[in-house]
Every structure is written in C-alpha cells, then in structure tokens.
Design an enzyme around this catalytic site. Structure first.
Site, PDB file in Angstrom:
ATOM      1  N   GLU A   3       7.606 -21.349  11.868  1.00  0.00           N
ATOM      2  CA  GLU A   3       7.078 -20.192  11.163  1.00  0.00           C
ATOM      3  C   GLU A   3       6.894 -20.569   9.688  1.00  0.00           C
ATOM      4  O   GLU A   3       7.210 -21.697   9.278  1.00  0.00           O
ATOM      5  CB  GLU A   3       8.004 -18.995  11.374  1.00  0.00           C
ATOM      6  CG  GLU A   3       8.194 -18.747  12.884  1.00  0.00           C
ATOM      7  CD  GLU A   3       8.681 -17.369  13.279  1.00  0.00           C
ATOM      8  OE1 GLU A   3       8.523 -16.432  12.483  1.00  0.00           O
ATOM      9  OE2 GLU A   3       9.199 -17.229  14.392  1.00  0.00           O
ATOM     10  N   ARG A 120      -9.843 -17.140   6.001  1.00  0.00           N
ATOM     11  CA  ARG A 120      -9.476 -16.626   7.325  1.00  0.00           C
ATOM     12  C   ARG A 120      -8.008 -16.223   7.417  1.00  0.00           C
ATOM     13  O   ARG A 120      -7.579 -15.689   8.427  1.00  0.00           O
ATOM     14  CB  ARG A 120      -9.741 -17.693   8.406  1.00  0.00           C
ATOM     15  CG  ARG A 120     -11.188 -18.058   8.631  1.00  0.00           C
ATOM     16  CD  ARG A 120     -11.377 -18.687  10.009  1.00  0.00           C
ATOM     17  NE  ARG A 120     -10.524 -19.843  10.219  1.00  0.00           N
ATOM     18  CZ  ARG A 120     -10.870 -21.102   9.944  1.00  0.00           C
ATOM     19  NH1 ARG A 120     -12.068 -21.358   9.423  1.00  0.00           N
ATOM     20  NH2 ARG A 120     -10.045 -22.097  10.177  1.00  0.00           N
ATOM     21  N   ASN A 161       6.955 -15.741  16.182  1.00  0.00           N
ATOM     22  CA  ASN A 161       7.544 -14.883  17.198  1.00  0.00           C
ATOM     23  C   ASN A 161       8.952 -14.391  16.861  1.00  0.00           C
ATOM     24  O   ASN A 161       9.335 -13.298  17.267  1.00  0.00           O
ATOM     25  CB  ASN A 161       7.555 -15.626  18.539  1.00  0.00           C
ATOM     26  CG  ASN A 161       7.403 -14.682  19.701  1.00  0.00           C
ATOM     27  OD1 ASN A 161       6.917 -13.558  19.535  1.00  0.00           O
ATOM     28  ND2 ASN A 161       7.843 -15.099  20.872  1.00  0.00           N
ATOM     29  N   ARG A 251       2.882 -13.609  24.074  1.00  0.00           N
ATOM     30  CA  ARG A 251       4.213 -14.158  23.819  1.00  0.00           C
ATOM     31  C   ARG A 251       5.236 -13.089  24.176  1.00  0.00           C
ATOM     32  O   ARG A 251       4.941 -11.891  24.142  1.00  0.00           O
ATOM     33  CB  ARG A 251       4.375 -14.524  22.324  1.00  0.00           C
ATOM     34  CG  ARG A 251       3.323 -15.441  21.748  1.00  0.00           C
ATOM     35  CD  ARG A 251       3.493 -16.889  22.116  1.00  0.00           C
ATOM     36  NE  ARG A 251       4.767 -17.445  21.707  1.00  0.00           N
ATOM     37  CZ  ARG A 251       5.025 -17.935  20.493  1.00  0.00           C
ATOM     38  NH1 ARG A 251       4.099 -17.937  19.555  1.00  0.00           N
ATOM     39  NH2 ARG A 251       6.213 -18.448  20.201  1.00  0.00           N
TER      40      ARG A 251
END
Ligand SMILES: [Zn+2]
Length: 262
Positions: A3, A120, A161, A251
C-alpha cells in the site's frame, strides 16, 4: 500488494541513501533497456504518489516504478555483489545499492507521460499537496459503494485492501454505503483516518491501525493479527463480534457490521 506507506517509505529511504549522487544504473536481467540512459546521471530526488515511485534524475529524466503484486527491493552495501539474475533494476550509490525484482512497471517516463500518469491518480493522503476538496467532489458524484471506491486509485491514491477495511471500521462506515450519501463529517473523518494510518505505516514500516490505547503491548512487539481491527480476522478487535467477509472490487473486504452502521 504494497500500500502507499510502503512506497513512501521506499522513496524516503532511497532518497536518503542516493539523492545527490551520481549513480550506476543497470538491468542485470536485461529487460529494462533504458537503464543505460540513466547510468552515470545524478539522482536529484525521489518521490511517491500513491503506489507509484519516481526517481528524478538530472537532464529531467524520470524513472517510474510500480511494484504491483510481486515487485520488491533488496538493499545491500555497494558495490553490489551476488545480484539475483532476475534483477530488473540495480541502483548503485557510493554506499548503498538497491536491486528491484519483479515489478509491474520499471520505465523511463517522458514529461508528457509522467503528467498523464499523475492526472489519472487521485489525491494521496501522504502528500502535502493533496486536495481534500477534489476527493469530496469525486465522492459526491458517485453512487458506487465507498468500499469499492477506496481501491480506485483515481479517487484516492495509495489505499489498498488492508487500509480500506481498517479505515471504514474506525470511522464506523458501512462498506456498501453509496459514496454520495456520506456526510461531510464522514468524508472528513475517513480522509483524516487514512492519512493518520498511512503516516503511521511509513514510520512503523508496517501496518498497525489499532489505537495505542487498544494495543495489548509495546508497538514494536505487536503480532500481525493484533495490529488490525478486522482485516484477516474472525472477530472484531473492537467489539468481539463476528467479522463479515464481503467481496468488493474483486477483493475480500473484511467488515464488522455491528461497528459499521454509519
Ligand atoms: Zn465490531
């Protein structure tokens, strides 16, 4: 997948070890052919945006790395000996070397492509230039569940996640709540919580989302399952109730539906 805290930690560590130096840059595996265009150039600085890592060299040459699922760095003293043959990128400074294996992206970016890539990405809670108003506006126009949107890097960059499950638990937000139904206070709390968790992750070099007063022992000795409220757990660390395993954005999303009613 790492992450955002992992990538920011790498940017800090590599910047501290290498910035200001002329580097030897190579690709022992041979798959990063542009390594030769960086070899012998001075590294000006490193920076992270979400899960993307950038090395800015002189002559405005920018190296972009995305670890993806399998990418990882191995650090060693310079000169690097015994380098793995699968090493895509080898950065060698005066004292420290970093070997990158298995990344999703390792490429030289033109200024245009770098701008396109950054355009983006949504705001990154770890960056001082992050604009919460941009996040507020993006959430206000989406009917999509917040649990799904938290993994969308174009809305908020850097959340994976573990942090999505943990931040939703701490803020008491139900993962299936449509984004546009969140109150301003909920959005603010979610942003602040993500920022705090990610900052702790950079400092701790691991994910510990549980508040200091709820930890069972010293921070440095916390086991993985005790470092989180719901992620990968069967029971909620906060209330002791069962943890639900939902599927969101392909997920598993861990949630405590007793704690997350907001
Ligand atoms: Zn609970």
């Amino acid at each position: 997948m790492p992450e955002g805290h992992t990538i920011h930690r790498l940017a800090l560590d590599h910047g501290k070890a290498l910035a200001g130096q002329v580097l030897r840059v190579s690709s022992p595996q041979g798959r990063f052919e542009d390594a030769a265009r960086l070899d012998g150039l001075r590294l000006v600085r490193t920076e992270a945006h979400g899960k993307h890592l950038f090395y800015v060299f002189e002559k405005s040459r920018v190296l972009h790395v995305h670890l993806g699922l399998f990418g990882r760095y191995f650090a060693a003293k310079s000169p690097a000996t015994r380098v793995r043959p699968t090493t895509r990128l080898l950065l060698e400074g005066a004292e420290r070397s970093f070997a990158l294996v298995g990344p999703t992206a390792c490429e030289l970016l033109s200024p245009t492509r770098r701008r396109e890539l950054l355009a983006r990405l949504g705001p990154d809670p770890l960056r001082p230039d992050a604009d919460l108003d941009v996040v507020r506006a993006a959430l206000a126009r989406r009917k999509t569940p917040i649990g799904q949107v938290l993994l969308d890097q174009s809305v908020i960059a850097g959340v994976g996640n573990v942090y999505r499950a943990e931040a939703l638990l701490v803020t008491g937000i139900h993962p299936e709540r449509p984004c546009k139904d969140l109150s301003d206070d909920q959005v603010d709390a979610l942003w602040a919580t993500l920022g705090r968790m990610l900052q702790d992750g950079v400092r701790d070099r691991r994910i510990i989302t549980v508040a200091p007063e709820e930890l069972p022992g010293p921070r440095s000795k916390i086991r993985r399952k005790e470092a989180v409220y719901v992620y990968g757990r069967r029971t909620c660390l906060r209330c002791g109730g069962p943890v639900s395993k939902l599927t969101s954005a392909n997920r598993t999303l861990y949630a405590c539906l007793a704690c997350q009613t907001g």
